[in-house]
Design an enzyme around this catalytic site. Structure first.
Site, mmCIF file in Angstrom:
data_model
loop_
_atom_site.group_PDB
_atom_site.id
_atom_site.type_symbol
_atom_site.label_atom_id
_atom_site.label_comp_id
_atom_site.label_asym_id
_atom_site.label_seq_id
_atom_site.Cartn_x
_atom_site.Cartn_y
_atom_site.Cartn_z
ATOM 1 N N TYR A 73 -4.269 14.069 -3.380
ATOM 2 C CA TYR A 73 -4.711 13.341 -2.201
ATOM 3 C C TYR A 73 -5.884 14.029 -1.497
ATOM 4 C CZ TYR A 73 -3.828 9.794 1.423
ATOM 5 O OH TYR A 73 -3.914 8.717 2.277
ATOM 6 N N GLU A 116 -6.005 6.284 -2.649
ATOM 7 C CA GLU A 116 -6.099 5.284 -1.582
ATOM 8 C C GLU A 116 -6.514 3.920 -2.112
ATOM 9 O OE1 GLU A 116 -5.629 4.615 1.750
ATOM 10 O OE2 GLU A 116 -4.200 6.193 1.234
ATOM 11 N N HIS A 148 0.848 -1.205 0.000
ATOM 12 C CA HIS A 148 0.000 0.000 0.000
ATOM 13 C C HIS A 148 0.879 1.249 0.000
ATOM 14 C CE1 HIS A 148 -3.622 2.389 1.386
ATOM 15 N NE2 HIS A 148 -2.652 3.176 1.761
ATOM 16 N N GLU A 149 1.864 1.278 0.901
ATOM 17 C CA GLU A 149 2.717 2.473 1.015
ATOM 18 C C GLU A 149 3.573 2.682 -0.233
ATOM 19 O OE1 GLU A 149 0.832 2.878 4.523
ATOM 20 O OE2 GLU A 149 1.758 4.275 3.142
ATOM 21 N N ASP A 165 -10.098 14.114 6.921
ATOM 22 C CA ASP A 165 -9.288 13.127 6.178
ATOM 23 C C ASP A 165 -9.217 13.464 4.691
ATOM 24 O OD1 ASP A 165 -7.715 10.846 5.790
ATOM 25 O OD2 ASP A 165 -9.453 9.572 5.419
ATOM 26 N N HIS A 172 -9.868 7.903 3.048
ATOM 27 C CA HIS A 172 -9.838 6.520 3.561
ATOM 28 C C HIS A 172 -11.244 5.980 3.766
ATOM 29 C CE1 HIS A 172 -5.785 7.945 4.784
ATOM 30 N NE2 HIS A 172 -5.446 6.712 4.480
ATOM 31 N N THR A 232 -4.980 -4.667 15.374
ATOM 32 C CA THR A 232 -5.496 -5.200 16.650
ATOM 33 C C THR A 232 -4.943 -6.600 16.925
ATOM 34 O OG1 THR A 232 -7.467 -6.068 15.552
ATOM 35 C CG2 THR A 232 -7.620 -3.848 16.496
ATOM 36 N N HIS A 282 1.693 4.139 -3.081
ATOM 37 C CA HIS A 282 1.558 5.600 -3.024
ATOM 38 C C HIS A 282 2.698 6.256 -3.808
ATOM 39 C CE1 HIS A 282 -1.926 6.262 -0.559
ATOM 40 N NE2 HIS A 282 -1.431 5.694 0.521
#
Ligand SMILES: Cc1cccc(C(=O)O)c1OC(=O)C1CC1
Ligand SMILES: [Zn+2]
Length: 304
Positions: A160, A169, A145-146, A224, A229, A192, A149
């Site tokens: 963005y 995104e 994902h990163e 955001d 997102h 989590t 970008h």
């Protein structure tokens, strides 16, 4: 003592053993991978829990990267190499700039930092607080994902914010899926850690984690960056419909071509539909089953 590319091993965030492309110099080992073609380098640093980057190079005394705090370094390095290989082998792209740019990651950024980001030059990962996140480089889909970008920044340049930002995104999530296609969840490996079965987002069921999945549920907001997102759930659902109807092999070619040939900084959802359809026509013909798959996917999410 001469400098040399070496092979090390270590444990990732989840305790899984991995082989690492490392480098030895002056009796110290570095997370510095010089095995990629055309001199593409992958290198990993640690911010040592300060909020500065790049920090200092991740080092080890004996090339056994096995301490509990080295898991984030091991995974950032290993997964960045996997993402490099994916873009080179599947799309013939040599690093995020298609010109062999060095891929640099910094881990242990900040304190209990529940974030990961591309800062315009490199990837940066927090360790998480152990409740919301485990160290964020511990998930291949997050690393993909990163790094996507960065690919987007060097190609479509999708701004963005608002719909172009939600597409930015979404393309990062979709390529996160292409790297980690066992499930349609995002970030599940590190999200989590004390609770199973949840994730940051789902491509197949965006609403499971509070995202819209149809244009008539688009969220107009200033937070955001216009809900990038949140509203990414709509193109993410279209991607899910596309992948499940025409398969990953054709879908990833279509998505890569749209991102690198047709999309522009201000493209909105409707333009993305057109770009993906044009890419499909270019690759497989406008009468192909792939073309019908892409068309019906965007029909289903109410984007024309
Ligand atoms: C965890 C996180 C926080 C803020 C921004 C991003 C961001 O990179 O957009 C982020 O990373 C992700 O969304 C990856 C996919 C899990
Ligand atoms: Zn993102």
């Amino acid at each position: 003592v001469n400098d040399a590319a070496t092979t090390g091993s270590g444990y990732g965030v989840k305790g899984d053993r991995k082989t690492l492309n490392t480098y030895s110099s002056g009796g110290t080992y570095y997370l510095y991978d010089v095995t990629k073609p055309m001199n593409g380098v992958i290198e990993t640093f640690s911010a040592q829990n300060r909020s500065t980057y790049p920090g200092s190079r991740s080092v080890d005394s004996n090339n056994a990267w096995t301490s509990s705090t080295q898991g984030a370094d091991v995974d950032a390095h290993y997964y960045a190499g996997q993402v490099y290989d994916y873009y080179k082998n599947t799309h013939n792209r040599n690093s995020f700039d298609n010109n062999g740019a060095t891929i640099r990651s910094t881990v242990h950024y900040g304190s209990n930092y529940n974030n990961a980001f591309w800062n315009g030059s490199q990837m940066v990962y927090g360790d998480g607080d152990g409740s919301v996140f485990a160290p964020l480089s511990g998930a291949l889909d997050i690393v993909a994902h990163e790094l996507t970008h960065a690919v987007t920044e060097r190609s479509a340049g999708l701004e963005y914010r608002n719909q172009s930002g939600a597409l930015n995104e979404s393309f990062s999530d979709v390529f996160g899926y292409f790297l980690d296609p066992q499930d349609y969840l995002m970030g599940e490996d590190v999200y989590t850690p004390t609770k199973s079965g949840d994730a940051l987002r789902s491509l197949s069921n965006p609403s499971q984690f509070g995202q819209p999945e149809h244009m008539n549920q688009y969220v107009n907001t200033t937070s955001d960056n216009g809900g990038v997102h949140t509203n990414s759930g709509i193109p993410n659902k279209a991607a899910y419909y596309t992948i499940s109807s025409i398969g990953k092999a054709q879908a990833e070619k279509i998505y890569y071509r749209a991102l690198t040939v047709y999309l522009t900084p201000t493209s909105n959802f409707s333009y993305a539909r057109a770009a993906l359809l044009q890419s499909t026509a270019d690759l497989y013909g406008s009468g192909s089953s792939a073309y019908n798959g892409v068309k019906s996917a965007w029909d289903k999410v109410g984007v024309y």
